[in-house]
Design a protein around this motif. Structure first.
Motif, mmCIF file in Angstrom:
data_model
loop_
_atom_site.group_PDB
_atom_site.id
_atom_site.type_symbol
_atom_site.label_atom_id
_atom_site.label_comp_id
_atom_site.label_asym_id
_atom_site.label_seq_id
_atom_site.Cartn_x
_atom_site.Cartn_y
_atom_site.Cartn_z
ATOM 1 N N TRP A 35 0.012 1.911 -4.827
ATOM 2 C CA TRP A 35 -0.672 2.269 -3.589
ATOM 3 C C TRP A 35 0.297 2.619 -2.457
ATOM 4 C CZ3 TRP A 35 -5.498 -1.381 -2.796
ATOM 5 C CH2 TRP A 35 -6.431 -1.068 -3.788
ATOM 6 N N ASP A 36 1.587 2.495 -2.691
ATOM 7 C CA ASP A 36 2.555 2.905 -1.673
ATOM 8 C C ASP A 36 2.828 4.408 -1.738
ATOM 9 O OD1 ASP A 36 3.817 2.951 -4.087
ATOM 10 O OD2 ASP A 36 5.473 1.639 -3.508
ATOM 11 N N GLU A 37 2.025 5.113 -2.502
ATOM 12 C CA GLU A 37 2.117 6.571 -2.625
ATOM 13 C C GLU A 37 3.429 7.007 -3.252
ATOM 14 O OE1 GLU A 37 1.453 8.146 1.232
ATOM 15 O OE2 GLU A 37 -0.468 7.137 1.517
ATOM 16 N N MET A 38 3.977 6.158 -4.088
ATOM 17 C CA MET A 38 5.258 6.464 -4.722
ATOM 18 C C MET A 38 5.127 6.475 -6.235
ATOM 19 S SD MET A 38 7.382 7.004 -2.338
ATOM 20 C CE MET A 38 8.870 7.039 -3.313
#
Lengths: 376, 323
Positions: A363-366
């Motif tokens: 969910w950290d967009e990584m």
């Protein structure tokens, strides 16, 4: 370690391509999958280590699952929050080439069969696992496996749904079909066996791990409580040991099961696991057996870490692990990857090249591509 | 062909309009035919009275009936709404009745306006003025024409009597009377030439008004249903708003629980994990949702803050410290 940012989209699932060693498909959702649309990224790892976007597809609802086709190197499956499974062709822009819209609620995972490569299965919060055959150019399912109904048929008794103590599901987007599942039998994950094309395994929110034989009139041939009554979130077949499976859930445990040691009927009491891996501080969201060895297990968790476990084949070490060992043994958790700053939702092993490469997303967009062998 | 009365095709408003406009109901017919063949029995038949009585009158009556049906007949939609609204149907029905009265008033006003113009043109026609006074509503329009027919019949009988008197009169008187009549005829003809155009225009206007009123009533019938549908839609919107409010409240409660669970981790959780949780953007979002600072927008596809902006515009870049 290589990285890629999915700007504004939280990662939910990631898969390596079975055809190319540098291609990755990532299923993402806006706003952590709570509301909004989704985006499918097809990424390529370049020789210099940069990860670039080959193509991306915006979808009406958040994407929760992804799987590559085993027959066509350009085909990618996604499952979304509106109950839709879409097949994308990466050579075509914008729209999927096929849509499968039978599920009534969120479809949380899809898996393509490695043996019968015309089939894939999908697991949904409507309490069903569906088997599809896109190769025959039909968009209706071949078979529907209903979790609770099959169990009731097998046991001959009507089961009371397990009451949900906590609001376990955050409301998803508004585009989903507005149907509640009061039976608490949301299916989170379903996988085809690597050894038998007729065997499917699924795990659901009432903590049951279920194995299905699609040849049987009542396909459910094994059903047991795997995670102490808490939600079972992920499961996987071992590629080297045909009867060994693993599951993970909200009890923070990853468990290894030998299906030969479990009686093939519905259990009221949980059977004994072959192995347990304790160490995650929160629920385990996803697990995957290594394609390069029979013992390595990858898990990612809501504690924002990814761990590599070593399932020792030695019975003594397993007993020692379970009951408190008097003799020294290798620690089961060999590696901890903690670069993610939010929940880690998806992980997968690379089939190609040097063993140990994995990809994870959260969910950290990584999206991180890293090697478990080189991790300190 | 398409505008003929015997056409079996669908009767559209445009067809009706063309029929009415194409129908020669002007007084010119009366005058021309009258002076062309005064003694002919076809004179009466040529007069638009018969066609008016049979066609225009019937159509006007049908128009009135259909308009009444459209306004007051409980159609399928109304029945459907009856089942939905229950006892409120009768009051709604009455309200629709009242709402539709303005159309009749509108039509009457329009006819009255035309007649007022006509009144200025035909100040000398007392009978017409009397008829104008009589026809204050759309229903009096038929009476007006019936009255006109009656007057024409009376005028015709008068002329027959004059003809009989002419036949029986001496030649000198006949000459003088014919001379006088021809002078009057010449005066009347020139006067009629100017008036016939006005009368034709007047009749066209009347036909147009009637057709306009028909169309207006059809539109009004649609409006009647659309009004009730609007009420229904408003109720549904209100219900949706209530549901959205309930969902928003429920979502805020869930977010509060998630926030508490993540913020108050037990002692078994490592400091590293606890630190990550404190720094989590998702945790901040849950806190904002719990405080109702962030809500799901009306269309349900994004989180918006109090100013209505998408919160994703403010999310920090995870790679900012790596670049």
């Amino acid at each position: 370690m290589f990285k890629f940012q999915t700007n504004g989209f939280s990662g939910y699932a990631v898969r390596y391509s079975p055809f190319y060693d540098n291609k990755i498909a990532v299923a993402t959702s806006a706003n952590y999958g709570l509301v909004g649309n989704g985006r499918l990224y097809v990424l390529s790892i370049m020789d210099d280590g940069n990860i670039i976007t080959d193509i991306s597809y915006d979808t009406q609802d958040g994407l929760f699952g992804v799987a590559w086709s085993e027959t066509n190197e350009n085909h990618v499956l996604t499952s979304s929050g509106d109950g839709c499974v879409s097949l994308f062709d990466t050579t075509l822009k914008d729209y999927p080439v096929m849509k499968f819209t039978e599920h009534q609620r969120e479809v949380f995972s899809v898996d393509w069969s490695n043996i019968d490569k015309n089939l894939f299965c999908s697991a949904s919060w409507d309490g069903s696992v569906k088997v599809w055959s896109p190769g025959s150019n039909r968009n209706t399912s071949l078979l529907t496996l209903r979790s609770l109904a099959s169990r009731e048929e097998k046991t001959g008794r009507i089961e009371k749904p397990i009451p949900v103590v906590q609001p376990s599901q955050v409301p998803m987007s508004k585009t989903r079909p507005n149907i509640r599942n009061d039976n608490n039998d949301c299916v989170y994950d379903a996988k085809f066996s690597f050894h038998d094309p007729n065997i499917i395994m699924s795990c659901n929110s009432d903590s049951h791990l279920q194995l299905w034989d699609t040849r049987l009139p009542n396909p459910l041939f094994m059903d047991f409580v795997a995670h102490n009554g808490l939600e079972a979130l992920s499961c996987d077949f071992n590629r080297y040991r045909p009867f060994v499976v693993a599951s993970a859930g909200v009890d923070k445990l990853a468990k290894v099961w030998d299906t030969r040691m479990i009686q093939p009927n519905v259990h009221s009491r949980p059977p004994r696991a072959l192995n347990k891996f304790m160490g995650h501080e929160f629920a385990i969201r996803k697990l995957a057996w290594s394609p390069h060895g029979p013992t390595q297990l990858l898990t990612c968790s809501y504690d924002m870490t990814v761990r590599v476990w070593n399932d020792s084949p030695s019975p003594t070490s397993r007993v020692g692990l379970l009951d408190g060992a008097s003799q020294p043994h290798a620690p089961p958790c060999s590696k901890i990857f903690s670069a993610h700053t939010e929940f880690v939702m998806g992980c997968d092993w690379s089939l190609w090249g040097e063993p140990g490469w994995v990809v994870t997303t959260g969910w950290d967009e990584m999206v991180y591509v890293w090697n478990t062998q080189r991790l300190q | 062909m398409f505008t003929s009365n015997g056409s079996c095709g669908p009767a559209t408003a445009l067809d009706n309009l063309s029929k009415r406009v194409g129908q020669d109901r002007t007084l010119e017919n009366d005058h021309v035919a009258r002076f062309r063949d005064q003694n002919s029995s076809q004179n009466r038949a040529f007069r638009a009275e018969s066609s008016f009585n049979t066609t225009a009158g019937a159509e006007f009556g049908q128009f009135q009936n259909t308009s009444v049906q459209r306004n007051y007949f409980p159609s399928a939609e109304l029945i459907r709404k009856n089942t939905r609204f229950g006892d409120n149907w009768s009051s709604e029905f009455r309200q629709q009745q009242e709402n539709n009265k303005w159309v009749e008033d509108f039509g009457a006003m329009n006819l009255e306006n035309v007649r007022m113009e006509q009144e200025q043109s035909f100040q000398t026609m007392d009978q017409r003025t009397n008829m104008q006074a009589m026809s204050s509503t759309a229903n009096a329009w038929t009476q007006e024409f019936n009255h006109m027919q009656h007057n024409k019949e009376m005028e015709y009988e008068m002329r027959i009597r004059e003809t009989q008197r002419l036949v029986n009169a001496p030649a000198r008187e006949v000459f003088s009377m014919v001379n006088q009549h021809s002078q009057q005829h010449n005066q009347n003809f020139t006067h009629n030439q100017t008036q016939l155009g006005d009368q034709s225009h007047y009749m066209t206007n009347l036909a147009f008004e009637r057709q306009f009123e028909t169309v207006q009533n059809e539109i009004d019938g649609m409006d009647m249903f659309s009004d009730s549908e609007q009420v229904e839609q408003q109720k549904e919107l209100q219900k949706e708003d209530d549901n959205n409010d309930i969902e928003t409240t429920k979502f805020a409660e869930i977010a509060q629980q998630v926030f508490n669970q993540m913020n108050n981790v037990d002692t078994t959780v490592s400091q590293n994990t606890e630190h990550k949780f404190k720094q989590s953007n998702f945790l901040r979002l849950m806190d904002k949702v719990a405080q109702r600072e962030v809500e799901i927008n009306g269309s349900g596809d994004r989180f918006i803050d109090k100013t209505g902006n998408d919160i994703r515009d403010y999310l920090p870049d995870p790679l900012s410290d790596l670049r």
